[in-house]
Design an enzyme around this catalytic site. Structure first.
Site, PDB file in Angstrom:
ATOM      1  N   ASP A   1       2.306  -2.137   6.243  1.00 25.64           N
ATOM      2  CA  ASP A   1       3.297  -1.291   5.585  1.00 25.64           C
ATOM      3  C   ASP A   1       4.632  -2.039   5.634  1.00 25.64           C
ATOM      4  O   ASP A   1       4.771  -3.086   6.273  1.00 25.64           O
ATOM      5  CB  ASP A   1       3.378   0.089   6.230  1.00 25.64           C
ATOM      6  CG  ASP A   1       3.940   1.125   5.262  1.00 25.64           C
ATOM      7  OD1 ASP A   1       4.640   0.729   4.295  1.00 25.64           O
ATOM      8  OD2 ASP A   1       3.719   2.331   5.454  1.00 25.64           O
TER       9      ASP A   1
HETATM   10  C1  NOJ Z   1       6.436   2.656   3.104  1.00 27.16           C
HETATM   11  C2  NOJ Z   1       5.366   3.694   2.932  1.00 27.16           C
HETATM   12  O1  NOJ Z   1       4.893   4.124   4.201  1.00 27.16           O
HETATM   13  C3  NOJ Z   1       4.191   3.224   2.101  1.00 27.16           C
HETATM   14  O2  NOJ Z   1       3.326   4.296   1.894  1.00 27.16           O
HETATM   15  C4  NOJ Z   1       4.686   2.628   0.827  1.00 27.16           C
HETATM   16  O3  NOJ Z   1       3.606   2.276   0.002  1.00 27.16           O
HETATM   17  C5  NOJ Z   1       5.536   1.421   1.158  1.00 27.16           C
HETATM   18  N1  NOJ Z   1       6.690   1.856   1.927  1.00 27.16           N
HETATM   19  C6  NOJ Z   1       6.007   0.656  -0.084  1.00 27.16           C
HETATM   20  O4  NOJ Z   1       6.999   1.344  -0.725  1.00 27.16           O
END
Ligand code: NOJ
Length: 750
Positions: A272
């Site tokens: 993530d």
């Molecule tokens: C953080 C989030 O937890 C995730 O779900 C998301 O896809 C990413 N950022 C990218 O924006």
């Protein structure tokens, strides 16, 4: 730039073996720096034309970009990768296309309420086509974290509390995004997230730690991911959260043992955003070097916007802390996807290549999803639908009646609020001049506490034949990092309900929200409640149709609605426990006799001040029709392992209008090697019935559907007695019983 023969020229070169040859050939030409480049994803930032970004791409230091969504910018960056980098490896362009792109569908939790995989698949297909036209070739969806805590803001992005429902709908989304061939026009790679256990964040606080025993992990949290992998999902994203002491981004048990060894996943795993350097914030590692080492060793193939792989991996390899085999395996998975997407053949966004879907058609699908997602929680004395002929005027009141942006919900980067039909607009469009509409906002936002507008609201209510309140919470109150501890209606909304009630008119609430709300303090003051989630672009048009009966509501709750926050976690598939509650045993606080001895009440599992039942159970959802289930029958009294049991029921529409009903099948394994839930959803069917029509609804239950992870955490199918229920919610009363037998075992007789 040197020329690498990466093009597939005839269809046989798309075979798995040919694909592996192409991956191996390219990998063999790559330097370590280029490999690490493929493992690094960066945020496009403000200016995709920025020199450093282009230089990094040209030098082969970047494999994927996120948040570039303009076809010209995407092509400009892609051109640098393809024409200026040494090996010409194209970039992946990732984006959070969570519930639609330009055309916004209901939030995923709303989509889950449709219990309609075909429609959910269609919605994802439309989103993919729109996103592909903007240059996106990889979405970070679906989010298939099981979510049993409505305080958690990200429950909005989830498919609810149930592993079976989330698996079916997660797979539908993946199929919609990816299509049958990732290289086909309009297909984009999906990403199942967040691996794993994120939904179990303590007290629903986003990013908080999670502790999930392996048995529960395997029986509840992992099945949707297993289903996603079996459906061919291209990528997985790790979770920000810490699972049993090891953050998802460093969790070799999840990523190596379960995902790769047990499930045979061939796609790639992305961290993530920044979750690799965050391993040091967790206190798992001391610095970025350790963090990169832990993550790559655990099986994270790509670093999303963390910079740790780019800065640390080369030295870690030199020092022998990370092997080249680990790097090669990660890069192979990334290249494999790029080949499968056809990016080496067609790297650029080509106008007109994604299939054209007319705006009308996109809006039609968005409206259909909204229609099927809205749940009629309550409808006293047939308050709804309102009659277009019987009513001369309505009061439309509330902070969410006319909010084109707020009805779109969380994760709307690309949606166009100008396309939104709000509730107020939908009613105006539907009713024309036939019914007078008095609109009073009454509260500036859902959180406002000032009651100055209530006077006007009450006047409007008094002057009208019926009142529709648009209540709930704005988009900003749910989603990532937007958890709430008190999930009742925010601000002075409950007071507004009570004030407007004084008018004595039929009182209908339409609630827009990103999560289940605790509605206990207002529910008795409302005659009817439509729970609309955040319904997306066409929400208001769908709601107008539902309010005035052009369509009957048919959504069913994909998550339990608690009576009180203190009941959380509360979900239908709980374990029975040794002292299950019952209506007789659950004496409530107001009924406790004066100076009652400690042992005189209770002795079962419930809260003195909330009882043991939710306000609305999983699967609940009313209709303007009424349905009768009868004649539940099984095609055999016993199911042999390896066989299929057919379960049938007669379903009659005993009402006066045509409507959809979602028939649901639940089972309970009465005795298990580990304790089993009181009920588990094992099938559902959405059927449309004309008034008076009877249909036979059948379900096929395979013996493997009854498998679970036992005491040693291996998957077992255990012979024994089962109950099953079919009906319109998780509280369905129509029951049958059957035995699961192992015909091969000595003495077993079917
Ligand atoms: C953080 C989030 O937890 C995730 O779900 C998301 O896809 C990413 N950022 C990218 O924006």
């Amino acid at each position: 730039m040197i020329t690498v023969n990466t093009a597939a020229t005839d269809p046989s070169e798309k075979s798995p073996a040919a694909l592996e040859r192409r991956v191996a050939a390219l990998l063999a030409r790559m330097t370590l720096a280029e490999k690490i480049g493929q493992m690094s994803q960066v945020h496009a930032g403000e200016g995709v034309a920025a020199t450093p970004l282009r230089e990094d791409i040209g030098a082969g230091r970047i494999g994927a970009v996120l948040n570039a969504v303009d076809p010209h910018a995407v092509n400009a960056l892609q051109r640098v990768a393809v024409e200026e980098s040494r090996l010409g490896i194209p970039l992946l362009f990732g984006r959070d296309v969570i519930h639609g792109f330009r055309t916004v569908l209901p939030i995923p939790l709303g989509q889950a309420a449709t219990f309609n995989p075909g429609l959910v698949r269609e919605g994802a297909r439309i989103a993919a086509i729109e996103a592909a036209a903007a240059g996106v070739n990889w979405t970070f969806a679906p989010m298939i974290d099981i979510a049993r805590d409505p305080r958690w803001g990200r429950i909005a992005e989830s498919l609810g509390e149930d592993p079976y429902l989330a698996s079916r709908l997660g797979v539908a989304m993946i199929e919609g995004f990816q299509g049958e061939d990732l290289a086909a026009p309009g297909a984009i790679a999906a990403c199942a997230k967040h691996f794993a256990g994120y939904g179990a964040s303590e007290s629903g606080r986003d990013y908080a730690t999670t502790n999930v025993p392996e048995n529960e992990l395997r029986n509840v949290y992992l099945p949707p991911f297993r289903a996603a992998v079996d459906a061919g999902v291209a990528t997985l994203m790790t979770s920000f959260s810490d699972l049993n002491g090891v953050p998802g981004t460093a969790n070799a048990f999840l990523l190596r043992q379960v995902l790769r060894r047990e499930w045979g996943f061939r796609g790639f795993v992305v961290s993530d955003w920044g979750s690799i350097p965050q391993l040091s914030v967790h206190g798992l590692t001391a610095d970025d070097a350790d963090a990169a080492c832990e993550a790559v060793t655990a099986g994270v193939d790509m670093d999303m916007a963390g910079g740790a792989y780019a800065a640390q991996l080369a030295r870690l390899v030199e020092e022998g802390r990370v092997s080249l085999e680990v790097i090669d395996a990660a890069v192979a998975c990334i290249l494999r996807l790029k080949f499968r997407l056809g990016l080496f053949e067609r790297p650029y966004v080509e106008p007109g290549r994604p299939p054209a879907v007319a705006l009308d058609e996109r809006l039609r699908i968005a409206k259909q999803v909204a229609l099927e997602s809205v749940v009629l929680l309550k409808n006293d004395a047939g308050t709804l639908p309102l009659s277009r002929t019987g009513i001369r005027s309505i009061a439309v009141i509330g902070p969410l009646a006319d909010e084109p942006y707020e009805q779109l919900g969380t994760w709307v980067f690309d949606g166009d609020p100008a396309l939104s039909i709000t509730g107020l607009q939908g009613l105006r469009d539907l009713l024309g001049t036939g019914v007078e509409i008095r609109y009073v906002r009454a509260l500036e936002t859902s959180r406002s506490r000032s009651t100055v507008g209530f006077h006007e609201a009450l006047d409007a209510a008094r002057a009208s034949d019926a009142v529709i309140l648009f209540l709930g919470e704005e988009s900003i109150l749910s989603g990532e990092a937007h958890s709430r501890a008190d999930i009742s209606l925010p601000g002075a909304q409950a007071e507004l309900v009570r004030r407007v009630r004084e008018a004595g008119k039929p009182l209908v609430a339409v609630i827009l929200a990103g999560r289940p709300l605790v509605l206990t303090d207002v529910i008795d003051d409302l005659d009817a409640v439509l729970f609309a989630w955040h319904p997306g672009t066409m929400g208001g048009a769908a709601l107008a149709d539902l309010l005035f009966g052009a369509e009957s509501p048919s959504g069913k709750l994909p998550v339990t609605f608690p009576r009180a926050v203190g009941q959380i976690p509360i979900y239908y598939s709980q374990k029975r426990g040794g002292k299950p509650p019952s209506a007789e045993s659950a004496v409530l606080i107001d009924d406790i006799p004066v100076r009652a001895p400690q042992t005189s009440i209770g002795n079962t599992s419930y809260h003195l001040d909330a009882g043991y039942r939710p306000l609305f159970p999983f699967g609940h959802g009313l209709s303007y029709a009424t349905f009768d289930y009868s004649n539940l029958r099984l095609d055999r009294p016993a199911l042999c392992i390896g066989e299929v049991l057919t379960v049938s029921v007669d379903l009659v529409n005993t009402g006066c209008v045509a409507a959809d009903e979602v028939a649901q099948l639940y089972v309970c394994d009465l005795v298990g090697n580990v304790t089993r839930p009181v009920r588990e959803l094992k099938g559902f069917r959405r059927v449309r019935l004309a008034p008076g029509e009877t249909v036979t609804v059948s379900f096929r239950l395979q013996s493997e559907d009854l498998a679970f992870f036992g005491r040693d955490n291996t998957l077992i199918v255990e012979p024994g007695e089962f109950h099953l229920w079919v009906g319109g919610s998780s509280e369905a009363g129509l029951r049958a019983a059957f035995r699961l037998v192992d015909a091969d075992a000595a003495g077993a007789s079917p």
